[in-house]
Structures are given as C-alpha cells and as structure tokens.
Design an enzyme around this catalytic site. Structure first.
Site, short mmCIF file in Angstrom:
data_model
loop_
_atom_site.label_atom_id
_atom_site.label_comp_id
_atom_site.label_asym_id
_atom_site.label_seq_id
_atom_site.Cartn_x
_atom_site.Cartn_y
_atom_site.Cartn_z
CG ASN A 9 -26.49 4.87 13.19
OD1 ASN A 9 -27.00 4.47 12.29
ND2 ASN A 9 -26.66 4.66 14.58
CE LYS A 11 -29.11 6.91 15.73
NZ LYS A 11 -29.49 7.01 17.17
CG HIS A 98 -27.23 1.82 17.96
ND1 HIS A 98 -28.32 2.32 18.80
CD2 HIS A 98 -26.50 3.00 17.78
CE1 HIS A 98 -28.55 3.64 18.54
NE2 HIS A 98 -27.08 3.81 17.96
CD GLU A 100 -31.39 4.25 18.01
OE1 GLU A 100 -31.10 3.86 17.04
OE2 GLU A 100 -31.11 5.56 18.53
CD GLU A 170 -23.36 5.11 19.92
OE1 GLU A 170 -23.32 6.09 19.21
OE2 GLU A 170 -24.48 4.10 19.71
N GLY A 176 -29.65 10.99 21.05
CA GLY A 176 -30.58 11.76 20.41
C GLY A 176 -31.22 12.61 21.38
CB SER A 216 -26.04 14.45 21.96
OG SER A 216 -27.46 14.06 21.97
P1 PGA Z 1 -26.86 10.89 18.33
O1 PGA Z 1 -26.94 9.29 18.08
O2 PGA Z 1 -25.80 11.37 17.43
O3 PGA Z 1 -28.22 11.41 17.16
O4 PGA Z 1 -27.20 11.06 19.61
C1 PGA Z 1 -25.56 8.84 17.94
C2 PGA Z 1 -25.82 7.14 17.88
O5 PGA Z 1 -26.99 6.78 18.22
O6 PGA Z 1 -25.12 6.45 17.22
#
Ligand code: PGA
Length: 253
Positions: A9, A11, A98, A100, A170, A176, A216
C-alpha cells in the site's frame, strides 16, 4: 484454496518518476525467483495504468490494486473513482476501509459495505481492512471492535460473494508506528476472524479466506508473522516503498 498474498500500500507517496522507478525495481527483483505468494502493489490511482503496463511487460508477475473506490456507481461525484473505471483498467484488487480512510475521511461500515458491493459487481477483489485502536485494545475490546467492523460491513453478502474477499487485520496502533503486533497477537486475532467467518459461512469458506496482517510489517519481522497458521501474508505500508524490502517480505513464506 487459500492463497498467500503480499500487498504493498503505497498510500499518498511517490511522484510519477519515483513510481516508475519503484515498480520497475520491484519487477526486476521479483523476476529472479517467483515467490510462494501473489504479489500485489497498490499505487496512487493516477499511477495505476503505469503499474499495470509495467506488470504486463513482465508476464503479470504482479497484480495491481487501487487504494480506494467510490461507493457510487457513476455520475456527478467530482474527484471520485468508480469501480467500473478500475475494472476497465483491469484492476485485480482494491483496498477498502483502511483505518486512515476511516479516520481522516470519516468512512463508516455502512459506506464500506457499499464500496465492497461496487467492487464485487465489477469482479475486483476487495482487501477489506479492520483493526482496533490502542485504547480499544487496552480496554480489552479489540475482538468486539473487529467483529463489529466485519459484521456490519460484510456479513450481509452471500457466501459466493464473500469468497472473493481478502481480509486485512491492521491494528491501528501498529500502523506506521514501528510497533508491530507480536506474532502471537496477530495469530490470535486472525484465528478469531476465521472463526467468525466459519460461524457465518461455514468451515470451507473460512479455511479458504486469505487474512493478511498489516502494521509495521517489514523485511525483518515478516517471516515470524507469516509462519502463523492463520496469517496468510501482509498489507505493507512503509516497507512497500523500498523494492528490496518489499520483495524480501514477499519471499518470507
Ligand atoms: P505500515 O502500514 O506498514 O507503514 O505500518 C500498513 C498499512 O497501513 O497498510
């Protein structure tokens, strides 16, 4: 049959030139050895055609997915992207819900249900995200939260429809932050999600559903996470922006 998947992803990252370089680098490193999983990249939508053209040149070694889709079919919805548009560009997957998008764009389970419906109408596989916030885990509510997200957005679909879905667990506190869920925490939640699916759709559908871990996940911890029997791969954010790390993760089964 259950399939392992590693999906990147991206983003809201990369310029056009950076996107081209990244996709080419991923394809170059993947070419040496086909990993034991389907590899998906989800770039920003303006680069989907670029990614898809590159993948086509490499025998479709990669599948391509979008990061979001409109809940509406088409029409006067400025700035939105319809499932029919993604389908007309041969997209294989689309991330839905997601955290976010839930947090910054106020997406609700009801809206996500519509997004999933649009995607299924156009034979695009949704990667449906769920996961609890830190306070919810600390209060011991994490199972309930994830159960509600899945029930409200997905459990009205028929078992045929549901069999096209990929679930991504997640935990929001792990996204992140560099704070990965332990392998045991991931396995525990994945087994719980699979048990919910079994209860609703039966054992076979549950066994066949791909459940990804995200938050992460990186080149150093992917092997340990993917070794769990209910963890069928990952949805990778930060580490998917580095070709070598991403390909290492895809080879972690
Ligand atoms: P990250 O994000 O691996 O940077 O923690 C995962 C995601 O948001 O799908």
């Amino acid at each position: 049959m259950r399939k392992n998947i590693v999906a990147g992803n991206w983003k809201m990252n990369t310029t056009f030139q950076e996107a081209e370089e990244l996709i080419a680098d991923i394809l170059d490193s993947l070419e040496e050895q086909a990993p034991n999983c389907e590899v998906v990249v989800c770039p920003p939508s303006v680069y989907l055609e670029l990614a898809s053209d590159y993948a086509g040149d490499y025998d479709n070694l990669l599948s391509i997915g979008a990061q979001n889709v409109s809940e509406y079919e088409k029409g006067a919805y400025t700035g939105e992207i319809a499932a029919s548009m993604l389908a007309s560009m041969n997209m294989d997957y689309c991330i839905v819900g997601h955290s976010e998008r839930r947090k910054y764009f106020g997406e609700t389970n009801q809206q996500l249900a519509l997004k999933v419906e649009r995607l299924l109408e156009h034979a695009i596989r949704p990667i449906f995200c769920c996961g609890e916030q830190l306070e919810e885990r600390e209060a011991g509510n994490h199972f309930k939260v994830v159960e509600n997200q899945i029930r409200e957005a997905l459990f009205h679909f028929s078992s045929d429809e549901f069999s096209n879905l990929v679930i991504a667990y997640e935990p929001v506190w792990a996204i992140g932050t560099g704070k990965t869920a332990t392998a045991a925490q991931a396995q525990e939640m994945h087994a719980f999600i699979r048990s919910l699916i079994a209860e609703k759709y039966g054992n076979q559908t549950a066994e066949d559903t791909t459940i990804l871990y995200g938050g992460s996940c990186n080149a150093a911890n992917a092997k340990e996470l993917f070794a769990n029997k209910d963890v069928d791969g990952g949805l990778i954010g930060g580490a998917s922006l580095k070709a070598n790390d991403f390909v290492t993760i895809a080879r972690s089964f």
